[in-house]
Design a protein around this motif. Structure first.
Motif, short mmCIF file in Angstrom:
data_model
loop_
_atom_site.label_atom_id
_atom_site.label_comp_id
_atom_site.label_asym_id
_atom_site.label_seq_id
_atom_site.Cartn_x
_atom_site.Cartn_y
_atom_site.Cartn_z
N THR A 123 13.28 -4.01 -19.65
CA THR A 123 13.87 -2.68 -19.51
C THR A 123 14.35 -2.47 -18.09
O THR A 123 13.66 -2.83 -17.12
CB THR A 123 12.82 -1.60 -19.85
N ALA B 117 18.53 -7.89 -19.40
CA ALA B 117 17.66 -6.90 -20.02
C ALA B 117 18.25 -6.47 -21.35
O ALA B 117 19.46 -6.50 -21.54
CB ALA B 117 17.49 -5.70 -19.09
N ASP B 118 17.39 -6.05 -22.25
CA ASP B 118 17.89 -5.61 -23.55
C ASP B 118 17.67 -4.12 -23.81
O ASP B 118 18.03 -3.62 -24.87
CB ASP B 118 17.29 -6.44 -24.68
N ARG B 119 17.11 -3.40 -22.83
CA ARG B 119 16.88 -1.96 -22.98
C ARG B 119 17.15 -1.25 -21.66
O ARG B 119 16.94 -1.80 -20.58
CB ARG B 119 15.43 -1.68 -23.39
N ARG C 81 18.73 0.51 -26.62
CA ARG C 81 18.95 -0.94 -26.69
C ARG C 81 20.39 -1.22 -26.26
O ARG C 81 21.31 -0.47 -26.58
CB ARG C 81 18.75 -1.46 -28.11
N THR C 82 20.61 -2.32 -25.57
CA THR C 82 21.96 -2.67 -25.14
C THR C 82 22.86 -2.96 -26.34
O THR C 82 24.09 -2.92 -26.20
CB THR C 82 21.94 -3.88 -24.18
N ALA C 83 22.29 -3.19 -27.49
CA ALA C 83 23.07 -3.46 -28.70
C ALA C 83 23.92 -2.26 -29.13
O ALA C 83 24.81 -2.41 -29.98
CB ALA C 83 22.14 -3.86 -29.84
N ASP D 124 17.44 1.75 -32.59
CA ASP D 124 18.10 1.38 -31.35
C ASP D 124 17.87 2.35 -30.20
O ASP D 124 18.21 2.04 -29.05
CB ASP D 124 19.60 1.20 -31.58
N ALA E 119 22.64 -5.60 -19.57
CA ALA E 119 22.90 -6.78 -20.39
C ALA E 119 23.26 -7.97 -19.50
O ALA E 119 22.77 -9.09 -19.73
CB ALA E 119 24.01 -6.49 -21.39
N MET F 55 13.56 -10.82 -21.54
CA MET F 55 14.18 -9.53 -21.79
C MET F 55 13.25 -8.42 -21.28
O MET F 55 12.06 -8.61 -21.18
CB MET F 55 14.42 -9.33 -23.28
#
Length: 193
Positions: free
Chosen positions: A3, A88-90, A136-138, A118, A84, A1
């Motif tokens: 950025t 990547a998660d950010r 964050r991709t969340a 987040d 995503a 993961m």
């Protein structure tokens, strides 16, 4: 993961007389100034635009704004979805019209992004700069829900998912000054001399 850096090309820049990413500042496009700032990071970079014409000459990945959403949320959603899919998660979002962004932007935002937060937002001189933020991709489900309800504010989204502000000093000038008018462009030219 990791950025991904997403430069948001933004709107047409009507107040400065034309396509904002291609407006010249000290002989270089505003887009090129943004790319110079990204080169200070090791993160992969994508360009997010309303149309490919906005970013002509960019040799990297171009992602188009999410259709059906107005404003910067359209670009943010496209960037988050692309990141995503790339694993990547950010996503660090940067506008194309802030030529003086601090070199430590990504590092300081990453440091501030606690597990229960987040979004890390840049701030200076008592103001938040939600276009300069680490997301964050969340946040995608909340973004989609808010956009569907007509809630198009980046700041509102950040507050809804949980955010932290990271403040930069302005003693030597505010690094988050953006170019919205011909006067802003002239002031930026003077600052670079």
């Amino acid at each position: 993961m990791g950025t991904v850096v997403a430069i948001l090309a933004g709107g047409a820049g009507r107040r400065i007389g034309g396509d904002k990413p291609r407006r010249l500042l000290a002989g270089a496009r505003l887009l090129d100034h943004a790319l110079t700032r990204v080169n200070d990071t090791a993160a992969p970079c994508i360009m997010v635009a309303r149309s490919p014409q906005q970013v002509e000459g960019f040799a990297g990945t171009v992602v188009l704004d999410e259709p059906g959403i107005d404003g910067p949320l359209a670009g943010l959603l496209s960037a988050l979805n692309w990141a995503a899919e790339a694993g990547a998660d950010r996503v660090l979002t940067l506008p194309c019209d802030m030529p003086f962004l601090p070199a430590d932007l990504l590092a300081r935002l990453e440091q501030a992004l606690a597990p229960d937060v987040d979004v890390a937002l840049a701030a200076s001189d008592g103001r938040l700069h939600p276009i300069c933020a680490l997301w964050r991709t969340a946040v995608v489900p909340t973004l989609v829900q808010r956009a569907g309800a007509g809630q198009l504010s980046l700041r509102g989204l950040a507050e809804a998912v949980g955010c932290v502000a990271v403040d930069w000093p302005v003693e030597e000038g505010d690094p988050f000054i953006n170019i919205n008018t011909a006067e802003d462009l002239a002031a930026a030219e003077a600052a670079l001399r």
